[in-house]
Design an enzyme around this catalytic site. Structure first.
Site, PDB file in Angstrom:
ATOM      1  N   ARG A 151      53.054  39.754  20.877  1.00  0.00           N
ATOM      2  CA  ARG A 151      53.678  39.978  19.572  1.00  0.00           C
ATOM      3  C   ARG A 151      52.961  39.080  18.565  1.00  0.00           C
ATOM      4  O   ARG A 151      52.422  38.026  18.912  1.00  0.00           O
ATOM      5  CB  ARG A 151      55.163  39.630  19.601  1.00  0.00           C
ATOM      6  CG  ARG A 151      55.987  40.451  20.589  1.00  0.00           C
ATOM      7  CD  ARG A 151      57.434  39.968  20.588  1.00  0.00           C
ATOM      8  NE  ARG A 151      58.293  40.747  21.484  1.00  0.00           N
ATOM      9  CZ  ARG A 151      58.529  40.445  22.756  1.00  0.00           C
ATOM     10  NH1 ARG A 151      57.954  39.352  23.279  1.00  0.00           N
ATOM     11  NH2 ARG A 151      59.320  41.200  23.493  1.00  0.00           N
ATOM     12  N   LYS A 177      60.767  36.349  22.948  1.00  0.00           N
ATOM     13  CA  LYS A 177      62.121  36.366  22.413  1.00  0.00           C
ATOM     14  C   LYS A 177      63.072  35.598  23.322  1.00  0.00           C
ATOM     15  O   LYS A 177      62.932  35.628  24.540  1.00  0.00           O
ATOM     16  CB  LYS A 177      62.596  37.821  22.265  1.00  0.00           C
ATOM     17  CG  LYS A 177      61.833  38.611  21.204  1.00  0.00           C
ATOM     18  CD  LYS A 177      62.390  40.014  21.064  1.00  0.00           C
ATOM     19  CE  LYS A 177      61.674  40.789  19.971  1.00  0.00           C
ATOM     20  NZ  LYS A 177      62.211  42.166  19.826  1.00  0.00           N
ATOM     21  N   HIS A 199      51.771  45.148  15.444  1.00  0.00           N
ATOM     22  CA  HIS A 199      52.483  45.765  16.559  1.00  0.00           C
ATOM     23  C   HIS A 199      51.742  47.000  17.068  1.00  0.00           C
ATOM     24  O   HIS A 199      51.937  47.411  18.215  1.00  0.00           O
ATOM     25  CB  HIS A 199      53.900  46.138  16.132  1.00  0.00           C
ATOM     26  CG  HIS A 199      54.930  45.789  17.168  1.00  0.00           C
ATOM     27  ND1 HIS A 199      55.164  44.495  17.582  1.00  0.00           N
ATOM     28  CD2 HIS A 199      55.776  46.572  17.888  1.00  0.00           C
ATOM     29  CE1 HIS A 199      56.121  44.498  18.493  1.00  0.00           C
ATOM     30  NE2 HIS A 199      56.497  45.733  18.709  1.00  0.00           N
ATOM     31  N   ARG A 204      49.792  46.009  19.983  1.00  0.00           N
ATOM     32  CA  ARG A 204      50.662  45.834  21.152  1.00  0.00           C
ATOM     33  C   ARG A 204      50.992  47.189  21.770  1.00  0.00           C
ATOM     34  O   ARG A 204      50.966  47.354  22.996  1.00  0.00           O
ATOM     35  CB  ARG A 204      51.929  45.100  20.717  1.00  0.00           C
ATOM     36  CG  ARG A 204      52.948  44.822  21.821  1.00  0.00           C
ATOM     37  CD  ARG A 204      54.004  43.857  21.265  1.00  0.00           C
ATOM     38  NE  ARG A 204      55.237  43.865  22.028  1.00  0.00           N
ATOM     39  CZ  ARG A 204      55.464  43.115  23.107  1.00  0.00           C
ATOM     40  NH1 ARG A 204      54.503  42.342  23.562  1.00  0.00           N
ATOM     41  NH2 ARG A 204      56.620  43.145  23.728  1.00  0.00           N
ATOM     42  N   HIS A 213      59.248  42.420  28.156  1.00  0.00           N
ATOM     43  CA  HIS A 213      60.474  43.178  27.919  1.00  0.00           C
ATOM     44  C   HIS A 213      61.543  42.756  28.923  1.00  0.00           C
ATOM     45  O   HIS A 213      61.278  42.651  30.121  1.00  0.00           O
ATOM     46  CB  HIS A 213      60.224  44.679  28.063  1.00  0.00           C
ATOM     47  CG  HIS A 213      59.469  45.271  26.913  1.00  0.00           C
ATOM     48  ND1 HIS A 213      58.792  46.464  27.001  1.00  0.00           N
ATOM     49  CD2 HIS A 213      59.284  44.830  25.644  1.00  0.00           C
ATOM     50  CE1 HIS A 213      58.220  46.730  25.838  1.00  0.00           C
ATOM     51  NE2 HIS A 213      58.506  45.756  24.998  1.00  0.00           N
ATOM     52  N   TYR A 267      56.837  53.976  26.318  1.00  0.00           N
ATOM     53  CA  TYR A 267      55.387  54.169  26.303  1.00  0.00           C
ATOM     54  C   TYR A 267      54.961  55.264  27.267  1.00  0.00           C
ATOM     55  O   TYR A 267      53.915  55.887  27.079  1.00  0.00           O
ATOM     56  CB  TYR A 267      54.684  52.861  26.657  1.00  0.00           C
ATOM     57  CG  TYR A 267      54.914  51.768  25.653  1.00  0.00           C
ATOM     58  CD1 TYR A 267      54.207  51.728  24.459  1.00  0.00           C
ATOM     59  CD2 TYR A 267      55.874  50.783  25.881  1.00  0.00           C
ATOM     60  CE1 TYR A 267      54.425  50.736  23.532  1.00  0.00           C
ATOM     61  CE2 TYR A 267      56.096  49.782  24.958  1.00  0.00           C
ATOM     62  CZ  TYR A 267      55.372  49.760  23.782  1.00  0.00           C
ATOM     63  OH  TYR A 267      55.609  48.783  22.862  1.00  0.00           O
TER      64      TYR A 267
END
Length: 342
Positions: free
Chosen positions: A183, A214, A286, A289, A312, A321
């Site tokens: 990210r 995150k 992004h 990514r 994730h 994806y």
């Protein structure tokens, strides 16, 4: 001939256009409840100005609809009213055209928030919107560049042999973003000490970087050969000069003053490269990514591995994806198999 009320001569017997219907009068009690909720969003939730304006507009439409339906207080609203209002959002009425799924979902969310607030504050005895859910927008496939477009983008940043420190930094940054799937916040937040570069630059993926994602979660991600070479060139021939201007900041990517590169500056670097590469459409950090994940899956990577590389929490997030890959497989099949079309 007779004159009409405007003093002009009437040339036909057609009746004048009907006057637009008067706006229904919203009861003061209903206005007060909505105003209290908006004040709550402003003072206690500290919503951004644009978001607050959207809520005010959406709830204004809701008030008008309730008034037209003869409802003068939130206590009189039932689940059927909220469901009918949602149907009106999607189908339109004499005053408003139909809304898109995303706009209708936002409006219903505002209505649900209003009723939830009213019930919590004791303004009503129940929440009639609790079981009315916003429409679900269709899954939007991530934007991904082709491998050729990525190569064009990276080439547009300059060469690893360029003497300009900022060119070397820009090339290293974009190679790093695409080579690790980081990210943008992870890339600009990375420190030099987070890198473990193999001695070399032979195209292997022995180098790694620790990324902080995150929720404070960290993960170890390989740094591919191309990214490793670009980052090594930046570290040895560009970063020392940049660091001297800022007194030795520990961030991996530095700005011209020696401080940590910001997200906004990183975005600008990518935007300029995309313009030089003449890439159509919007290209954001992004996007690299998304391209990283899509190209791994196209190459046969397991979705669980891609999940770990992207950081994730749930594989469900990563599986979007696979839709891109399925679409590509379908397109190739349709255009190449001799009996794909009847």
């Amino acid at each position: 001939m007779s004159s009409d009320v405007s003093g002009e001569m009437s040339t036909s017997g057609a009746a004048p256009d009907p006057a637009p219907a008067a706006e229904p009068q919203v009861a003061p009690e209903l206005r007060a409840a909505v105003r209290a909720y908006l004040d709550h969003l402003l003072v206690e939730r500290a919503l951004a100005g644009n978001t607050l304006s959207s809520y005010r507009r959406d709830l204004g439409r809701y008030q008008q609809w309730l008034a037209a339906a003869g409802v003068g207080a939130l206590e009189a609203v039932g689940t059927g009213h909220v469901a009918q209002f949602l149907a009106t959002l999607r189908g339109g009425d004499e005053r408003h055209p139909p809304l898109s799924v995303s706009s209708a979902a936002r409006t219903v969310s505002a209505v649900r928030g209003l009723h939830r607030f009213a019930a919590a504050e004791g303004l009503t005895t129940g929440d009639p919107a609790h079981d009315v859910h916003p429409p679900t927008p269709g899954k939007r496939l991530p934007k991904a560049l082709s491998v050729y477009e990525v190569e064009q983008l990276l080439a547009a940043t300059g060469s690893d042999s360029d003497p300009d420190p900022l060119v070397l930094r820009d090339r290293a940054l974009l190679e790093f973003l695409y080579g690790t799937g980081a990210r943008i916040s992870e890339a600009v937040g990375a420190a030099v000490d987070d890198l473990d570069l193999a001695d070399g630059t032979d195209g292997t993926a022995d180098s790694t970087v620790r990324l902080s994602g995150k929720g404070g979660k960290t993960r170890l991600v390989p740094v591919g050969g191309y990214a490793c070479r670009a980052v090594s060139a930046y570290l040895t021939r560009a970063r020392p000069a940049l660091a001297r201007a800022g007194g030795g900041h520990g961030a991996l990517f530095l700005n011209a003053r020696g401080g940590a590169l910001s997200r906004q500056s990183a975005w600008s670097i990518l935007r300029r490269a995309a313009q030089r590469a003449q890439l159509d459409g919007s290209v954001s950090p992004h996007t690299l990514r998304h391209s990283f994940a899509t190209h791994l899956l196209d190459g046969g990577a397991d979705v669980r591995v891609v999940q770990e590389l992207l950081g994730h929490a749930s594989v469900t997030t990563t599986q979007v994806y696979t839709l891109v890959t399925v679409d590509k497989l379908r397109e190739v099949y349709t255009t190449t198999h001799p009996r794909a079309r009847a």
